[in-house]
Design an enzyme around this catalytic site. Structure first.
Site, PDB file in Angstrom:
ATOM      1  N   GLU A   1       2.259  -4.029  11.370  1.00  0.00           N
ATOM      2  CA  GLU A   1       1.571  -2.753  11.214  1.00  0.00           C
ATOM      3  C   GLU A   1       2.170  -1.710  12.155  1.00  0.00           C
ATOM      4  OE1 GLU A   1      -0.741  -2.083   9.046  1.00  0.00           O
ATOM      5  OE2 GLU A   1      -1.663  -3.999   8.480  1.00  0.00           O
TER       6      GLU A   1
ATOM      7  N   GLU B   1       1.549   3.980   2.759  1.00  0.00           N
ATOM      8  CA  GLU B   1       2.093   3.549   4.050  1.00  0.00           C
ATOM      9  C   GLU B   1       3.614   3.682   4.015  1.00  0.00           C
ATOM     10  OE1 GLU B   1       0.273  -0.317   4.520  1.00  0.00           O
ATOM     11  OE2 GLU B   1      -1.726   0.551   4.350  1.00  0.00           O
TER      12      GLU B   1
ATOM     13  N   HIS C   1       3.583  -2.865   6.840  1.00  0.00           N
ATOM     14  CA  HIS C   1       2.463  -1.975   6.536  1.00  0.00           C
ATOM     15  C   HIS C   1       2.342  -0.861   7.570  1.00  0.00           C
ATOM     16  CE1 HIS C   1       0.225  -4.302   3.379  1.00  0.00           C
ATOM     17  NE2 HIS C   1       1.002  -5.267   3.843  1.00  0.00           N
TER      18      HIS C   1
ATOM     19  N   HIS D   1       0.865  -1.174   0.000  1.00  0.00           N
ATOM     20  CA  HIS D   1       0.000   0.000   0.000  1.00  0.00           C
ATOM     21  C   HIS D   1       0.907   1.232   0.000  1.00  0.00           C
ATOM     22  CE1 HIS D   1      -3.022  -2.820   2.142  1.00  0.00           C
ATOM     23  NE2 HIS D   1      -3.177  -2.869   0.827  1.00  0.00           N
TER      24      HIS D   1
END
Length: 378
Positions: free
Chosen positions: A335, A169, A259, A166
């Protein structure tokens, strides 16, 4: 006053720039999809003027909850980024700031430009320990580069790390920079011990098209790459197609996919509990990895995160689920927050590129801790 976005990753719509106390803006969606959250623009001509910038469509963004308790970042030189007063009320996200110079940049998170990406590749190759291979081209013709660090001996563990599926990010590539610089330090004992038993295969930016275009989640064709792993195609998702092909050629013993999360103000991991091949061995590896990571970095925690999937209920189009199941190996999605780490808040900088970089350095300790038990099942 003037607002521009004609640079790498620039993104915003200007609706009205007449009054500094009510600058009306709108988030621009990804070039070929409806995802909207990323912004990055330059404001000129407003030195010592109190500016109120209203993002009027924030409630229609991909993750409206991401604006709650979030502070935007700003920089005068694109090197030093800091948080600025921001709020989210009645569906409108607002930045209130008085610039101290006539040129200032505002962004959703500290950017990581394509030039930085290319410089990172050059620095890694210049270490003499890293080999760069071209796996193919993106939809718009940019390179999909794989960094290989290690002897590539058949007996080596195969450790794969991908980042920035993504593109918005950006903390993911800051993380990779920290990991790479430590791994390539010949005087670092952790790095040396790892490279005695493992070869690393690293893709620092899985989505260079989306990154350059200022997209949040998709590539130039509108594909969310982290939903393409079951059936990638050269036409729609070449980035996944070529990386997955190389994984099957080489093998995988550990996979980490890096991410950022818009809403949750913590660093956490998500594993493979819901895939068909999940078993007691993987569960033990997961627990060992998390304990070692917590010992290595106080920024990491295991209390807050995503709910674990029920058995056989995992979405197999995700990278971590596909790779963990296909290779029967330890696989994690890592994350990091766009906001701040609520466990260790920093009022000036929040979560930042440098904190992401330091987290990338520290994860080598966790990888080393689990490495004796990593060999995948045949």
């Amino acid at each position: 006053m003037k607002i521009t976005t004609q640079f790498d990753a620039g993104s915003i719509f200007v609706k009205d720039l007449t009054h500094p106390d009510n600058i009306r803006l709108a988030l621009r969606p990804d070039n070929a999809s409806e995802f909207a959250q990323w912004f990055y623009f330059r404001l000129q001509g407003a030195a010592y003027t109190r500016c109120t910038m209203n993002f009027e469509n924030a409630a229609q963004s991909a993750y409206p909850e991401g604006w709650e308790d979030y502070q935007a970042v700003a920089s005068y030189d694109r090197q030093n980024w800091f948080r600025v007063p921001s709020r989210y009320e009645n569906g409108v996200f607002t930045i209130e700031h008085t610039p101290l110079a006539n040129s200032i940049y505002y962004a959703y998170f500290e950017p990581y430009s394509h030039e930085q990406h290319l410089n990172l590749l050059g620095e890694a190759q210049g270490s003499g320990l890293c080999q760069i291979d071209d796996l193919g081209s993106t939809v718009q013709g940019r390179d999909i580069n794989l960094l290989t660090i290690g002897s590539q001996a058949e007996s080596d563990l195969k450790i794969w790390i991908t980042a920035r599926q993504h593109p918005g990010e950006t903390m993911a590539e800051w993380f990779i920079e920290g990991l790479l610089m430590r791994l390539l330090d010949s005087q670092d004992p952790t790095a040396r011990a790892l490279l005695d038993r493992a070869t690393f295969y690293i893709v620092p930016n899985m989505n260079p098209d989306g990154a350059f275009l200022g997209n949040l989640r998709t590539n130039a064709a509108g594909a969310n790459l982290n939903r393409e792993w079951l059936e990638p195609s050269v036409e729609k998702s070449p980035e996944v197609y070529y990386v997955r092909q190389k994984m099957h050629e080489i093998g995988v013993d550990l996979f980490l996919d890096i991410h950022g999360d818009e809403s949750i103000p913590y660093v956490f991991v998500a594993g493979t509990e819901g895939v068909p091949n999940y078993n007691t061995r993987i569960e033990q590896l997961q627990n060992q990895f998390k304990a070692a990571f917590q010992a290595a970095s106080p920024d990491f925690q295991d209390e807050f995160g995503y709910e674990k999937d029920l058995p056989n209920q995992a979405n197999m189009t995700l990278a971590t689920h596909y790779v963990g199941n296909e290779f029967k190996c330890l696989a994690y999605t890592l994350e990091m927050p766009f906001k701040d780490n609520a466990n260790l808040p920093d009022d000036d900088f929040g979560w930042s590129g440098q904190r992401s970089l330091r987290l990338g350095e520290s994860i080598l300790n966790a990888i080393l801790a689990v490495s004796p038990a990593l060999r995948r099942e045949s």
